[in-house]
Design an enzyme around this catalytic site. Structure first.
Site, PDB file in Angstrom:
ATOM      1  N   GLY A 102     -15.208   0.468   2.858  1.00 44.99           N
ATOM      2  CA  GLY A 102     -13.757   0.613   2.907  1.00 44.99           C
ATOM      3  C   GLY A 102     -13.287   1.080   4.272  1.00 44.99           C
ATOM      4  O   GLY A 102     -13.852   0.723   5.312  1.00 44.99           O
ATOM      5  N   SER A 103     -12.278   1.927   4.279  1.00 45.21           N
ATOM      6  CA  SER A 103     -11.639   2.301   5.542  1.00 45.21           C
ATOM      7  C   SER A 103     -12.482   3.205   6.423  1.00 45.21           C
ATOM      8  O   SER A 103     -12.115   3.428   7.584  1.00 45.21           O
ATOM      9  CB  SER A 103     -10.290   2.974   5.259  1.00 45.21           C
ATOM     10  OG  SER A 103      -9.367   2.028   4.731  1.00 45.21           O
ATOM     11  N   THR A 104     -13.590   3.769   5.937  1.00 43.56           N
ATOM     12  CA  THR A 104     -14.455   4.491   6.866  1.00 43.56           C
ATOM     13  C   THR A 104     -14.985   3.551   7.943  1.00 43.56           C
ATOM     14  O   THR A 104     -15.295   3.991   9.054  1.00 43.56           O
ATOM     15  CB  THR A 104     -15.643   5.153   6.130  1.00 43.56           C
ATOM     16  OG1 THR A 104     -16.403   4.144   5.455  1.00 43.56           O
ATOM     17  CG2 THR A 104     -15.159   6.179   5.122  1.00 43.56           C
TER      18      THR A 104
END
Length: 540
Positions: free
Chosen positions: A306-308
């Site tokens: 995801g956004s990591t």
């Protein structure tokens, strides 16, 4: 009385016709694909005992057949076999099926089920020698190596591709034993987990691991037992391969008793399967691994980050010319030209903001649009593979990204979806790389193993910009309400999973410790993972 000249002329014509028919028969006969069999039939002049025979009358001449026009231009069996192995190695099941004669209806499912049941994470194949088996039949031997999650060693095998001419071309005669010879005659394979007694392992301080350390799958003797994996034949029970031998008794590890205790206690009371991994920023040595996922998934599990992953995407964008202060659009929705529409998690339209602000607020639309505009020359995959460890490599962690096939896929990759997959340890390596300015593979020994990937220095301006952007996530962004201690830098992640609740992520660093927190199907990263990170850091 007959004319002698006419008799000679008729005899010559008959000879021409006879040899012409012979040429046609030879050209159309089955099994005439070898070089020797395709040699042109001798001409009438060459076949006769002398060159003094009278020339035939053109009015009675029958044209010799064109053998090159009647022999089908069929690619050899080795071409089909090589294409099949290449498609298999990259998992292109539709392409494989087109090369198979009468593939079973469940052809793709059998391959998927085989990999899923045995936890196969990768496959490499090598073609062997080709042997013709009579008319229209051939065999090619090949060898392969599978990597199995948790096994810790390669699983090698050898098999045979059988091929035959079908409908004017060479096809693979697929059967279950093509995947592995143990599947012949209805046989099968199974992955077996056993609890085995091991000797004690110590922390870096030379002390026993803390009670209920949640690290039993990684080190021996913590609870007197650990998990051993093996692949066995059914029904014979013959063991084909087993997991690696555990460390020697009493061997010290790189685990810090203090850090391990903090990680284990942070997971107390967490209902969903979760993991916390911590590494030393300067050395890459693993300082803690607390895992309730099972099967060493904190090291080798592959999950969408995801956004990591925007940390990696941001690095590529900074390298392309953006700065933290660069103005960028953060609309509620963004549609790739000619492609799909992406939206922010909360649907908010924030207008034009700085790139650092877009990162802190985790604007999906910003990252998709900027990737479309700036990273279409494979820069994103190169950044991930060359500088952050997203490549096939020996080591403790698993992560990967594949070349995108469409702009929609590039947009999804940019926000940590589609082909991007990583283990928690891999994402802890990413956080440590930002903190130190150098990507290093995580290790469980004082010195990196001989086959360990080399360290990679990041551009210092890029690393410095990322540090400031990750601090902003904690002070004013998506992790601002998580209760994280001062001087923490990080990035939240909420990874979508088809048909299930999203995975929750938070990666970051504070002082000499970089870490990743992962909660499988835990929901939003800022709500589920970041508070666990705060609990972990406060326990140090």
């Amino acid at each position: 009385m007959r004319n002698p000249r006419l008799v000679v002329l008729i005899g010559a014509v008959a000879a021409i016709v006879a040899f012409g028919v012979y040429g046609v028969v030879v050209a159309l006969a089955p099994g005439t694909t070898s070089t020797a069999e395709l040699e042109p039939a001798p001409t009438l002049r060459e076949a006769g005992p002398s060159a003094s025979a009278p020339e035939p009358d053109p009015a009675f001449t029958t044209p010799a057949p064109d053998s090159t026009a009647t022999v089908a231009q069929v690619e050899g069996p080795e071409v089909t076999a090589t294409r099949f192995l290449a498609a298999w190695q990259i998992g292109d099941l539709p392409a494989m099926a087109t090369l198979v004669a009468d593939p079973p209806a469940d052809f793709a499912d059998r391959h998927r089920d085989f990999d899923a049941d045995l936890r196969v994470t990768s496959l490499s194949l090598s073609a062997g020698g080709l042997r013709h088996q009579g008319e229209g039949m051939a065999e090619m031997s090949f060898s392969g190596v599978r990597q199995v999650a948790g096994l810790g060693r390669p699983w090698a095998f050898s098999s045979v591709l059988r091929l035959a001419l079908r409908d004017g071309g060479w096809k693979v005669l697929w059967s279950p034993e093509t995947m592995h010879p143990s599947l012949k005659d209805g046989g099968s394979l199974r992955l077996v987990e056993k609890q085995v007694v091991r000797a004690a392992t110590l922390t870096m301080e030379g002390k026993p691991f803390p009670a209920d350390s949640r690290a039993g799958d990684y080190f021996t003797g913590l609870g007197t037992r650990s998990v051993e994996l093996s692949i066995e034949e059914v029904p014979s029970g013959r063991v084909l391969v087993t997991s690696r031998v555990a460390p020697a008794p009493g061997k010290r590890t790189t685990i810090s008793g203090r850090v391990q205790t903090a990680a284990a206690r942070a997971l107390d009371g967490v209902a969903e399967p979760a993991a916390i991994v911590a590494v030393d920023v300067e050395t890459g040595q693993v300082r803690a691994v607390a895992d309730t996922l099972g099967g060493r998934q904190a090291f080798i599990g592959l999950f969408p980050p995801g956004s990591t992953f925007k940390v990696v995407t941001a690095a590529a964008l900074l390298r392309s010319g953006l700065t933290p202060e660069s103005p960028v659009a953060c609309p509620g929705k963004y549609t790739i030209p000619g492609g799909r529409t992406f939206s922010n998690a909360d649907g908010a339209d924030r207008g034009t903001v700085s790139f650092a602000r877009a990162f802190a607020l985790s604007c999906n639309t910003t990252f998709v649009q900027q990737a479309h505009d700036r990273l279409r020359d494979d820069r994103l995959r190169a950044e991930a593979a060359d500088r952050f460890g997203f490549r096939e490599k020996p080591g403790l962690s698993y992560c990967r990204i594949r070349p995108y096939q469409s702009l929609d896929e590039l947009g999804s990759d940019a926000i940590g979806q589609n082909s991007v997959q990583a283990s928690p340890l891999c994402m802890a390596e990413v956080a440590a790389a930002v903190a130190s300015g150098v990507w290093r593979p995580a290790v469980l020994s004082a010195e990196p193993p001989a086959d360990s990937p080399p360290a990679v220095s990041l551009d210092e301006n890029v690393a410095a910009s990322l540090r400031g952007m990750m601090r902003a996530v904690v002070t004013e962004g998506t992790a601002a309400q998580a209760g994280l201690p001062p001087d923490t830098a990080g990035k939240t992640g909420t990874a979508e999973v088809a048909g299930q609740r999203s995975h929750a992520w938070f990666i970051g660093y504070r002082g000499s410790i970089a870490f990743a927190v992962f909660v499988r199907n835990g929901g939003a990263g800022g709500d589920a993972a970041a508070p666990l990170a705060a609990k972990f850091l406060r326990g140090l």
